[in-house]
Design a protein around this motif. Structure first.
Motif, PDB file in Angstrom:
ATOM      1  N   ALA A  60     -27.471  34.696  59.015  1.00 44.42           N
ATOM      2  CA  ALA A  60     -26.702  35.935  59.161  1.00 44.42           C
ATOM      3  C   ALA A  60     -27.544  37.020  59.835  1.00 44.42           C
ATOM      4  CB  ALA A  60     -26.216  36.400  57.796  1.00 44.42           C
TER       5      ALA A  60
ATOM      6  N   VAL B  87     -27.897  36.179  63.572  1.00 43.25           N
ATOM      7  CA  VAL B  87     -26.656  36.455  64.302  1.00 43.25           C
ATOM      8  C   VAL B  87     -26.473  37.962  64.474  1.00 43.25           C
ATOM      9  CG1 VAL B  87     -24.123  36.347  64.131  1.00 43.25           C
ATOM     10  CG2 VAL B  87     -25.507  34.298  63.695  1.00 43.25           C
TER      11      VAL B  87
ATOM     12  N   GLU C   2     -18.911  34.658  64.056  1.00 44.08           N
ATOM     13  CA  GLU C   2     -19.109  33.797  62.897  1.00 44.08           C
ATOM     14  C   GLU C   2     -17.779  33.470  62.242  1.00 44.08           C
ATOM     15  OE1 GLU C   2     -22.752  32.809  61.223  1.00 44.08           O
ATOM     16  OE2 GLU C   2     -22.011  32.384  63.241  1.00 44.08           O
TER      17      GLU C   2
ATOM     18  N   GLU D 118     -16.562  34.683  58.034  1.00 45.44           N
ATOM     19  CA  GLU D 118     -17.414  35.714  57.456  1.00 45.44           C
ATOM     20  C   GLU D 118     -16.821  37.098  57.615  1.00 45.44           C
ATOM     21  OE1 GLU D 118     -21.725  33.655  58.041  1.00 45.44           O
ATOM     22  OE2 GLU D 118     -21.643  35.827  58.038  1.00 45.44           O
TER      23      GLU D 118
END
Ligand SMILES: [Zn+2]
Length: 509
Positions: free
Chosen positions: A337, A340, A506, A509
């Motif tokens: 995370a 990204v 993503e 999410e």
């Protein structure tokens, strides 16, 4: 003659699979090497593999191959990862190479001849996986203080290095050279360790064969750390003292993980003192990575595989993330995370978008051809000065191995570039033909600032920088002159840039 710069990573143990920790150290060394080359230095950048020792011998036996077959197989994994990660090492040393074995044995012999290595008998608590003897007081419940595994009492004939003899000399050296061990917390740790007293060090083994024989007594092999540490010299051609040894020794920066600090800042410098050689200028121990908040371990199966990361996110995103996310020297946490997030905000939005929108504007307003700048306003001067200051700041920050701060300094200029466009509002200037000269100046400043940014970024993200500089009409590899303001020549044709980093969406999410 060019100034020289020598930087090393540890040589990685072939009884290990390449993970994010190895990639981190090697990448940091690569950025330093690339930056110094950019600045006109003659750079020697060394990495390699540590291939001897009991663990390799045992693992090879288990796998039904010779230790050398195992080493051949594993070292290729390191080499291919470095290729993928864009590592620009000058040399790759293997401790099984003749040049290394000859040099390591020669240093051992030299120290022995002058009386600092002697034959004795060793009895203490031995941790086989760590290949380390411990005193009873160092043990925790009779287990190894490093790996918490059981130890056994072991007695063997052994050669000893008179490390105790060099205690005061080492202490004086550390105290007189505040930059020698970094960061400061590590320096303090080693200072108190040395002050507690140095014992003579067992530097040979008879319990296994996979190593370099002790000169004149083949029953013994040279202790793996004595063997391994000398690689930093044997790669330069030691025991020959001219050539690259004269040119690059003492090494400027040795990058290591904090787990091997004592070997590099106590054992290694005292070996060198005994061999009559200068001590490394700087040893920097960086922190460890956890993964999604947990310690990396093979049993948890959360070892981050760098090849997979590069395939998924691209080499420069990985290079950027590792050095930006955590101050070098501190521990950090790797999470997908966070990676990204960095890609989307720093790389796609800030860096990529700035290049994309500014080259698009030049295309729209001037058919993609750069105009000569006219009179400089306060807004222009502020952007120019910020860009010029960045070059100095990054230089200082890289001297201190503050990679994350250096990237922050660069990103401040990228933000300033985006803000400059908003404040100068080229779309408004474009409506008034009388302001065409002003519009041309704005185009020049916003693109020139990015040319300097990408020249500097070539040390961190070589592929991206090359691409971006290509859009800006720069075809030569950046050098020190590239870091000065004014490199873009009026009349240059500048192509509209495509997205340097596509945003990553993503799922779920
Ligand atoms: Zn252990």
């Amino acid at each position: 003659m060019k100034p020289t710069f020598y930087v090393t990573t540890p040589i990685y143990y072939v009884n290990d699979v390449p993970h994010i920790g190895h990639a981190y150290t090697t990448l940091a060394a690569d950025v330093l090497a690339r930056y110094k080359r950019l600045k006109g230095f003659d750079v020697f950048f060394l990495t390699g593999t540590d291939e001897h020792g009991q663990k390799v011998e045992k693992a090879a036996n288990t796998a039904g191959e010779t230790p050398l077959e195992l080493a051949d197989r594993v070292m290729k994994r390191f080499q291919s990862l470095w290729e993928k990660l864009g590592i620009s090492n000058t040399d790759f040393i293997r401790t099984t190479q003749e040049r290394h074995k000859k040099g390591a044995a020669s240093m051992f012999e030299k120290v022995m001849q002058q009386g600092d290595i002697y034959l004795g008998e060793y009895e203490d608590w031995y941790c086989t996986p760590c290949e380390t003897f411990w005193t009873e007081t160092q043990l925790i419940d009779y287990k190894c203080p490093d790996c918490n595994r059981p130890t056994e009492k072991l007695k063997e004939e052994s050669y000893f290095f008179r490390m105790s003899k060099y205690q005061e000399q080492l202490l004086a050296h550390i105290e007189a050279n505040p930059d020698f061990i970094q960061p400061k917390s590590r320096r303090n740790e080693i200072l108190s360790f040395v002050k507690e007293g140095l014992r003579d060090l067992s530097v040979s083994r008879t319990t296994f064969q996979w190593g370099i024989p002790v000169p004149g007594n083949e029953k013994h092999v040279i202790y793996v750390w004595f063997d391994a540490l000398t690689n930093y010299l044997t790669a330069l051609g030691y025991p020959a003292e001219g050539g690259d040894v004269a040119k690059f020794w003492p090494v400027d920066v040795q990058l290591i993980g904090k787990d091997i600090l004592r070997f590099h800042t106590v054992y290694w410098p005292t070996f060198l003192m005994a061999a009559g050689l200068p001590i490394p200028k700087k040893v920097f121990a960086h922190g460890w990575w956890t993964v999604e908040g947990q310690k990396m371990s093979k049993s948890l199966q959360n070892v981050v595989e760098p090849n997979m990361l590069i395939e998924k996110y691209g080499v420069d995103a990985v290079r950027y993330f590792l050095l930006r996310e955590v101050p070098f020297g501190l521990d950090g946490d790797f999470s997908h995370a966070a990676l990204v997030n960095r890609i989307n905000s720093d790389l796609a939005n800030d860096l990529g978008n700035l290049l994309n929108r500014s080259t698009a504007m030049l295309g729209k307003y001037f058919g993609g051809v750069l105009e000569a700048p006219a009179e400089e306003t306060a807004l222009d001067a502020a952007l120019r000065e910020k860009t010029v200051d960045m070059v100095q700041q990054v230089n200082q920050q890289l001297e201190e191995l503050a990679f994350s701060k250096a990237l922050q300094s660069i990103w401040e200029v990228i933000s300033a570039g985006n803000k400059y466009i908003d404040e100068t509002a080229p779309w408004t200037l474009a409506k008034d033909p009388a302001l065409k000269g002003r519009l041309g100046t704005v185009m020049y400043y916003m693109l020139e600032s990015q040319r300097v940014v990408h020249s500097l970024l070539s040390a961190f993200m070589p592929k991206t920088a090359e691409k971006a500089l290509g859009y800006l009409g720069v075809t030569e590899a950046p050098d020190e002159k590239s870091l000065c303001w004014g490199g873009l020549k009026p009349g240059t044709a500048i192509a509209r840039a495509e997205a340097l980093f596509p945003r990553i969406e993503e799922k779920g999410e």
